[in-house]
Design an enzyme around this catalytic site. Structure first.
Site, PDB file in Angstrom:
ATOM      1  N   GLY A  46      42.084  67.570  32.193  1.00 24.41           N
ATOM      2  CA  GLY A  46      42.706  66.986  30.875  1.00 24.41           C
ATOM      3  C   GLY A  46      44.186  66.930  30.841  1.00 24.41           C
ATOM      4  O   GLY A  46      44.712  67.835  31.861  1.00 24.41           O
ATOM      5  N   GLN A  51      52.816  66.657  28.300  1.00 19.73           N
ATOM      6  CA  GLN A  51      52.881  67.297  29.729  1.00 19.73           C
ATOM      7  C   GLN A  51      53.826  66.519  30.541  1.00 19.73           C
ATOM      8  O   GLN A  51      54.182  66.865  31.521  1.00 19.73           O
ATOM      9  CB  GLN A  51      51.589  67.652  30.175  1.00 19.73           C
ATOM     10  CG  GLN A  51      50.896  68.781  29.316  1.00 19.73           C
ATOM     11  CD  GLN A  51      49.533  69.129  29.703  1.00 19.73           C
ATOM     12  OE1 GLN A  51      48.445  68.566  29.677  1.00 19.73           O
ATOM     13  NE2 GLN A  51      49.489  69.929  30.819  1.00 19.73           N
ATOM     14  N   CYS A  91      45.774  75.548  32.710  1.00 15.23           N
ATOM     15  CA  CYS A  91      46.711  74.401  32.275  1.00 15.23           C
ATOM     16  C   CYS A  91      47.632  73.812  33.531  1.00 15.23           C
ATOM     17  O   CYS A  91      48.098  74.908  34.054  1.00 15.23           O
ATOM     18  CB  CYS A  91      47.356  74.810  30.978  1.00 15.23           C
ATOM     19  SG  CYS A  91      48.586  73.439  30.347  1.00 15.23           S
ATOM     20  N   LEU A  92      47.780  72.629  33.453  1.00 20.82           N
ATOM     21  CA  LEU A  92      48.520  72.063  34.597  1.00 20.82           C
ATOM     22  C   LEU A  92      49.941  72.437  34.267  1.00 20.82           C
ATOM     23  O   LEU A  92      50.822  72.412  35.156  1.00 20.82           O
ATOM     24  CB  LEU A  92      48.274  70.578  34.542  1.00 20.82           C
ATOM     25  CG  LEU A  92      47.111  70.155  35.264  1.00 20.82           C
ATOM     26  CD1 LEU A  92      47.064  68.606  35.195  1.00 20.82           C
ATOM     27  CD2 LEU A  92      46.738  70.550  36.486  1.00 20.82           C
ATOM     28  N   HIS A 133      42.123  71.751  23.545  1.00 17.52           N
ATOM     29  CA  HIS A 133      43.344  72.282  24.396  1.00 17.52           C
ATOM     30  C   HIS A 133      44.484  71.360  24.359  1.00 17.52           C
ATOM     31  O   HIS A 133      45.580  71.443  24.249  1.00 17.52           O
ATOM     32  CB  HIS A 133      42.772  72.692  25.970  1.00 17.52           C
ATOM     33  CG  HIS A 133      43.939  72.990  26.984  1.00 17.52           C
ATOM     34  ND1 HIS A 133      43.966  74.225  27.534  1.00 17.52           N
ATOM     35  CD2 HIS A 133      44.930  72.383  27.415  1.00 17.52           C
ATOM     36  CE1 HIS A 133      44.899  74.242  28.284  1.00 17.52           C
ATOM     37  NE2 HIS A 133      45.624  73.096  28.306  1.00 17.52           N
ATOM     38  N   GLU A 134      44.195  69.925  24.725  1.00 13.39           N
ATOM     39  CA  GLU A 134      44.823  68.909  24.825  1.00 13.39           C
ATOM     40  C   GLU A 134      45.530  68.640  23.424  1.00 13.39           C
ATOM     41  O   GLU A 134      46.606  67.985  23.513  1.00 13.39           O
ATOM     42  CB  GLU A 134      44.359  67.491  25.424  1.00 13.39           C
ATOM     43  CG  GLU A 134      43.621  67.743  26.878  1.00 13.39           C
ATOM     44  CD  GLU A 134      44.573  68.478  27.849  1.00 13.39           C
ATOM     45  OE1 GLU A 134      45.817  68.479  27.749  1.00 13.39           O
ATOM     46  OE2 GLU A 134      44.136  69.085  28.650  1.00 13.39           O
ATOM     47  N   HIS A 137      48.519  70.808  22.773  1.00 11.25           N
ATOM     48  CA  HIS A 137      49.726  70.093  23.493  1.00 11.25           C
ATOM     49  C   HIS A 137      50.368  69.318  22.522  1.00 11.25           C
ATOM     50  O   HIS A 137      51.698  69.273  22.467  1.00 11.25           O
ATOM     51  CB  HIS A 137      49.303  69.413  24.663  1.00 11.25           C
ATOM     52  CG  HIS A 137      49.270  70.281  25.843  1.00 11.25           C
ATOM     53  ND1 HIS A 137      50.141  71.267  26.399  1.00 11.25           N
ATOM     54  CD2 HIS A 137      48.278  70.463  26.652  1.00 11.25           C
ATOM     55  CE1 HIS A 137      49.745  71.777  27.457  1.00 11.25           C
ATOM     56  NE2 HIS A 137      48.580  71.380  27.687  1.00 11.25           N
TER      57      HIS A 137
HETATM   58 ZN    ZN Z   1      47.206  72.166  28.946  1.00 14.34          ZN
END
Ligand code: ZN
Length: 171
Positions: A46, A51, A91-92, A133-134, A137
């Site tokens: 995701g 991000q 998480c990226l 989660h996204e 963000h």
């Molecule tokens: Zn993330």
């Protein structure tokens, strides 16, 4: 398509609250394609626009093992949530760290798709966790915010140290 740079914790830009997408046009679809490319290459399941330093309410996800079930959620809104699911999240933007986070097990979400059509969808399991989660963000929230302050502090410190080392390698 182009690969985009992913912001990493504790970059303050990750704390920005995203504004709604006003129009779903070709420029937005180019961004969506770039976000998918960036997410698949990372690799991740995701990615929120926040991000990649675009502060609009948009996220992409694909939790399939074949990487052939892409979802685009524009201006997503959770209509219902129930149940409790605890799973290990990464998480990226927080590379290398995985911690258990509690989320709703099942959600119903409304959003616009890449053609600007309104869609309502049910999600559970990994997809539900990923969407929640996204969506965090887009509020400027990260999964490390669910951890204790001490733990978050340790992760922050190590990531900053790793980055200094990387910078020294390049110099
Ligand atoms: Zn993330």
């Amino acid at each position: 398509m182009a690969k985009l740079k992913i912001l990493e914790f504790p970059d303050p830009r990750l704390r920005t609250r995203a504004a709604p997408v006003e129009t779903v046009d070709d420029a937005l679809r180019t961004l969506i394609d770039d976000m998918f490319e960036t997410m698949y290459e990372a690799p991740g399941i995701g990615l929120a626009a926040t991000q990649v330093d675009v502060h609009r309410r948009l996220l992409v996800a694909d939790v399939s093992s074949e990487k052939n079930e892409p979802y685009v959620l524009i201006n997503p809104e959770i209509l219902e949530k129930d149940g409790v699911a605890v799973s290990e999240e990464g998480c990226l933007s927080v590379p290398g760290y995985y911690e258990e986070v509690e989320r709703a097990e099942h959600i119903r979400v409304r959003f616009l798709d890449r053609d600007g059509n309104e869609v309502e969808m049910e999600a559970e399991g990994l997809l539900a966790v990923c969407i929640q989660h996204e969506m965090d963000h887009l509020e400027g929230k990260l999964f490390v915010d669910y951890l204790s302050e001490a733990k978050r502090g340790r992760i922050r410190k190590r990531l900053l140290r790793d980055r200094r080392h990387q910078a020294a390698d390049v110099a």
